[in-house]
Design an enzyme around this catalytic site. Structure first.
Site: not given
Ligand code: 9WN
Length: 446
Positions: A174, A416
């Protein structure tokens, strides 16, 4: 392996299995409790890759469950929303049905995420005897093919052989520096610039829900978070229609991580098609064949590394991140280039701290050991790079990285992401892809 190491590993396997069971919503496994209740595309793929060692049927179900969200045009969305009423706010934000291709019966986002599906399908297939493997491939092939066709049709409008992305969330990384640099230099909405100018960023905390669960220092900054929502709203205003988006948006990037994963996914798609005696349609094959050459256009001879590229200006976006190493996973670059990347992994000032691999090289202006995709070590990145190292013949490097990764998770818990300097766990606890990939790193026979 010493006795104490063996005990730690078997405890980790047990804990990891438990995390997957705890995050299981029946037909899909959520990334984590509280913060991430929905189903995410590349999370489900990584989760299935580990889950196959515990329950291959359930791993297959994880993939089929993600494919329920496929749009009529072939796009697999990056999220399928949990239908519980508590979560309505999230799918209300997306309103994906503004686009006629969105499914009627469930709510999804309107963008995609790195195409890890083919890899997960093949890894699940490895657990099956040949006849069952072919049955599995036949089951998923039409949807997988439609997804790859969509990628090239919608996201490669100039037939360059590289896919473009329209939101940093699509990269999965992100707030990774190249995207954030673009955002900061050119694309912050006026109201966020105004808030920045008068130093009122803290007020933006009121609009955030993620920092209720996770320490603020470990997530995106307020400005980054709001800017990403602003980009999402712009896409919603265009009803997620790629023609309309390309006409107006300036934030379009040929992302390095996504294209490296696509390069590998194409190889897997070809192998799947061959195994079930299907011909890949000619148009798609032509686009896929461009890949080794076009990925090479992202190589910068001055800094001797790969970067993403601005779709419109074709300028390389010269901010380094862990994506720089992903051509190893793509497997399409020369041995000589692979060696340059391996040198970067060995370099203590770049990707070689005590708990590698950092998501941003240590000497980068952006490096912050705790902030999300701007420094911490993420297990999915390690998994992809370990896989690439092995295929390029860097067995020792792959073994060392596997060992340090598994040890860090065993010591710090199934988080995470991790501080690359101290190994401290960060972000959400009991994170599904960390659990699943730990299982895979321990169990996969190389
Ligand atoms: C937006 C779910 C996801 C991962 C991504 C990570 C984060 C989301 C967020 O979480 O993104 O899609 O809410 O920030 O960056 O890689 O798939 O774990």
């Amino acid at each position: 392996m010493s006795n104490s190491q063996e005990t730690l590993t078997s405890k980790l396997l047990q804990d990891a299995g438990q995390v997957l069971r705890d995050n299981d919503h029946g037909h899909y496994i959520a990334p984590a409790k509280n913060l991430y209740p929905h189903q995410w595309l590349w999370d489900s793929c990584f989760t299935a890759i580990g889950l196959r060692h515990l329950d291959n049927d359930r791993a297959q179900q994880e993939i089929m469950s993600m494919l329920r969200g496929q749009w009529a045009n072939g796009m697999v969305p990056h999220m399928i929303f949990n239908q519980d009423s508590v979560q309505q706010r999230d799918w209300g934000v997306w309103k994906s049905r503004l686009n006629p291709n969105a499914p009627e019966d469930l709510s999804t986002s309107g963008i995609t995420q790195p195409p890890m599906l083919a890899e997960a399908v093949v890894k699940i297939g490895e657990q099956l005897a040949l006849p069952e493997r072919r049955t599995w491939y036949k089951q998923v092939y039409p949807q997988l093919l439609a997804y790859h066709q969509w990628i090239y049709k919608d996201r490669d409008p100039h037939n360059e052989g590289l896919a473009l992305l329209i939101h940093p969330w699509e990269s999965g990384l992100d707030n990774t520096p190249p995207w954030m640099a673009e955002l900061n230099h050119h694309l912050l909405p006026w109201w966020i610039r105004a808030i920045k100018a008068v130093h009122l960023e803290p007020v933006l905390s009121l609009f955030r829900t993620d920092t209720r669960f996770i320490a603020r220092a470990e997530r995106l900054s307020n400005v980054e978070a709001m800017a990403l929502y602003a980009v999402q709203r712009r896409l919603r205003r265009k009803h997620y229609d790629i023609g309309a988006i390309l006409n107006h948006s300036l934030f379009i990037i040929e992302d390095l991580a996504f294209n490296c994963i696509l390069a590998r996914a194409n190889q897997h798609l070809e192998a799947i098609a061959k195994s079930i005696r299907q011909d890949i349609p000619e148009d798609l094959q032509k686009s896929m064949d461009k890949m080794p050459k076009t990925l090479e256009e992202l190589w910068d001879p001055y800094n001797r590394q790969y970067y993403p590229r601005d779709f419109i200006t074709h300028k390389l976006l010269k901010e380094s991140s862990v994506a720089t190493l992903l051509p190893l996973y793509a497997g399409t670059v020369s041995q000589e280039r692979a060696e340059v990347l391996v040198k970067m992994i060995e370099n203590e000032k770049l990707f070689g701290p005590a708990y590698p691999l950092p998501s941003v090289p240590l000497e980068s202006f952006y490096f912050n050991s705790k902030r999300y995709w701007q420094g911490p070590t993420w297990i999915n990145m390690n998994w992809l790079i370990i896989d690439g190292l092995r295929r390029y013949g860097f067995k020792d490097h792959a073994d060392v990285l596997t060992e340090s990764t598994v040890e860090m998770i065993a010591k710090s818990g199934i988080a995470e992401y991790y501080d690359p300097l101290t190994g401290e766990p960060l972000g959400a606890d009991d994170f599904s892809w960390t659990a699943a990939l730990a299982i895979d790193l321990i169990k996969a026979k190389h």
